[in-house]
Design a protein around this motif. Structure first.
Motif, PDB file in Angstrom:
ATOM      1  N   ALA A 162      44.534  30.659  47.212  1.00 37.55           N
ATOM      2  CA  ALA A 162      43.501  29.619  47.204  1.00 37.55           C
ATOM      3  C   ALA A 162      42.174  30.157  47.728  1.00 37.55           C
ATOM      4  O   ALA A 162      41.108  29.798  47.218  1.00 37.55           O
ATOM      5  CB  ALA A 162      43.955  28.430  48.034  1.00 37.55           C
ATOM      6  N   ALA A 163      42.212  31.008  48.734  1.00 37.91           N
ATOM      7  CA  ALA A 163      40.979  31.559  49.301  1.00 37.91           C
ATOM      8  C   ALA A 163      40.354  32.608  48.389  1.00 37.91           C
ATOM      9  O   ALA A 163      39.126  32.701  48.285  1.00 37.91           O
ATOM     10  CB  ALA A 163      41.258  32.167  50.672  1.00 37.91           C
ATOM     11  N   TRP A 164      41.185  33.376  47.721  1.00 35.19           N
ATOM     12  CA  TRP A 164      40.673  34.448  46.859  1.00 35.19           C
ATOM     13  C   TRP A 164      40.253  33.949  45.485  1.00 35.19           C
ATOM     14  O   TRP A 164      39.397  34.552  44.837  1.00 35.19           O
ATOM     15  CB  TRP A 164      41.715  35.564  46.717  1.00 35.19           C
ATOM     16  N   GLY A 165      40.849  32.864  45.014  1.00 35.61           N
ATOM     17  CA  GLY A 165      40.577  32.367  43.663  1.00 35.61           C
ATOM     18  C   GLY A 165      39.104  32.226  43.320  1.00 35.61           C
ATOM     19  O   GLY A 165      38.638  32.792  42.316  1.00 35.61           O
ATOM     20  N   PRO A 166      38.320  31.482  44.112  1.00 39.31           N
ATOM     21  CA  PRO A 166      36.902  31.332  43.792  1.00 39.31           C
ATOM     22  C   PRO A 166      36.130  32.650  43.855  1.00 39.31           C
ATOM     23  O   PRO A 166      35.165  32.852  43.123  1.00 39.31           O
ATOM     24  CB  PRO A 166      36.385  30.363  44.861  1.00 39.31           C
ATOM     25  N   ARG A 167      36.552  33.531  44.705  1.00 45.99           N
ATOM     26  CA  ARG A 167      35.885  34.829  44.821  1.00 45.99           C
ATOM     27  C   ARG A 167      36.182  35.697  43.594  1.00 45.99           C
ATOM     28  O   ARG A 167      35.292  36.328  43.035  1.00 45.99           O
ATOM     29  CB  ARG A 167      36.333  35.529  46.097  1.00 45.99           C
ATOM     30  N   GLY A 201      34.049  37.536  39.566  1.00 49.34           N
ATOM     31  CA  GLY A 201      34.171  38.836  38.922  1.00 49.34           C
ATOM     32  C   GLY A 201      34.261  39.987  39.907  1.00 49.34           C
ATOM     33  O   GLY A 201      33.732  39.917  41.022  1.00 49.34           O
ATOM     34  N   LYS A 202      34.935  41.012  39.470  1.00 45.93           N
ATOM     35  CA  LYS A 202      35.111  42.186  40.316  1.00 45.93           C
ATOM     36  C   LYS A 202      33.788  42.848  40.701  1.00 45.93           C
ATOM     37  O   LYS A 202      33.650  43.286  41.838  1.00 45.93           O
ATOM     38  CB  LYS A 202      36.042  43.205  39.653  1.00 45.93           C
ATOM     39  N   PRO A 203      32.812  42.938  39.792  1.00 44.79           N
ATOM     40  CA  PRO A 203      31.549  43.571  40.206  1.00 44.79           C
ATOM     41  C   PRO A 203      30.927  42.899  41.437  1.00 44.79           C
ATOM     42  O   PRO A 203      30.413  43.583  42.325  1.00 44.79           O
ATOM     43  CB  PRO A 203      30.652  43.431  38.973  1.00 44.79           C
ATOM     44  N   ALA A 204      31.001  41.582  41.520  1.00 44.74           N
ATOM     45  CA  ALA A 204      30.455  40.871  42.683  1.00 44.74           C
ATOM     46  C   ALA A 204      31.256  41.189  43.934  1.00 44.74           C
ATOM     47  O   ALA A 204      30.686  41.406  45.014  1.00 44.74           O
ATOM     48  CB  ALA A 204      30.452  39.366  42.430  1.00 44.74           C
ATOM     49  N   ALA A 252      39.113  50.384  45.226  1.00 47.05           N
ATOM     50  CA  ALA A 252      40.571  50.389  45.127  1.00 47.05           C
ATOM     51  C   ALA A 252      41.185  49.384  46.097  1.00 47.05           C
ATOM     52  O   ALA A 252      42.159  48.703  45.765  1.00 47.05           O
ATOM     53  CB  ALA A 252      41.119  51.789  45.387  1.00 47.05           C
ATOM     54  N   VAL A 253      40.626  49.267  47.287  1.00 43.25           N
ATOM     55  CA  VAL A 253      41.136  48.305  48.255  1.00 43.25           C
ATOM     56  C   VAL A 253      40.848  46.880  47.786  1.00 43.25           C
ATOM     57  O   VAL A 253      41.697  45.995  47.921  1.00 43.25           O
ATOM     58  CB  VAL A 253      40.555  48.554  49.663  1.00 43.25           C
ATOM     59  N   VAL A 254      39.672  46.651  47.221  1.00 45.65           N
ATOM     60  CA  VAL A 254      39.368  45.331  46.659  1.00 45.65           C
ATOM     61  C   VAL A 254      40.388  44.995  45.581  1.00 45.65           C
ATOM     62  O   VAL A 254      40.958  43.898  45.571  1.00 45.65           O
ATOM     63  CB  VAL A 254      37.923  45.278  46.102  1.00 45.65           C
TER      64      VAL A 254
END
Length: 108
Positions: A58-63, A67-70, A98-100
């Motif tokens: 739920a916390a990661w979804g909006p992030r 998109g990955k570039p952001a 890679a960690v992201v």
């Protein structure tokens, strides 16, 4: 005719190579996990100062939706209370990315 077959083989081979290169290797995942535990877990493990908790869909979804570039930009340059590179200036760009990717994969 042979030229067309050769061209087709090269295209197919190139597509296969590109597709397999996009998938992270197990060694890369292990390295990302090691960096996460050494650098990122202090905040993302407990959600310190609003950091999205590791594995919290739920916390990661909006992030992730941004998109990955952001996400890469935020991780590399810092965002809100997070310092650039998670506070480890020795990390290379590809290590941070890679960690992201590792954290995103564990939050799906």
């Amino acid at each position: 005719m042979k030229a067309i077959q050769l061209f087709a083989a090269l295209l197919i081979g190139g597509a296969f190579t590109a597709a397999t290169a996009a998938a992270p290797a197990p060694a890369d995942s292990a390295k990302a996990e090691k960096i996460y535990k050494a650098t990122c877990m202090a905040c993302h493990g407990a959600g310190v100062l609003g950091a999205p908790k590791f594995g919290d869909k739920a916390a990661w979804g909006p992030r992730v939706a941004k998109g990955k570039p952001a996400l890469y930009t935020n991780a590399l340059n810092g965002f809100k209370m997070m310092p650039p590179r998670g506070g480890n200036p020795a990390l290379k760009d590809d290590e941070v990315k890679a960690v992201v990717d590792y954290m995103i994969a564990k939050s799906n």
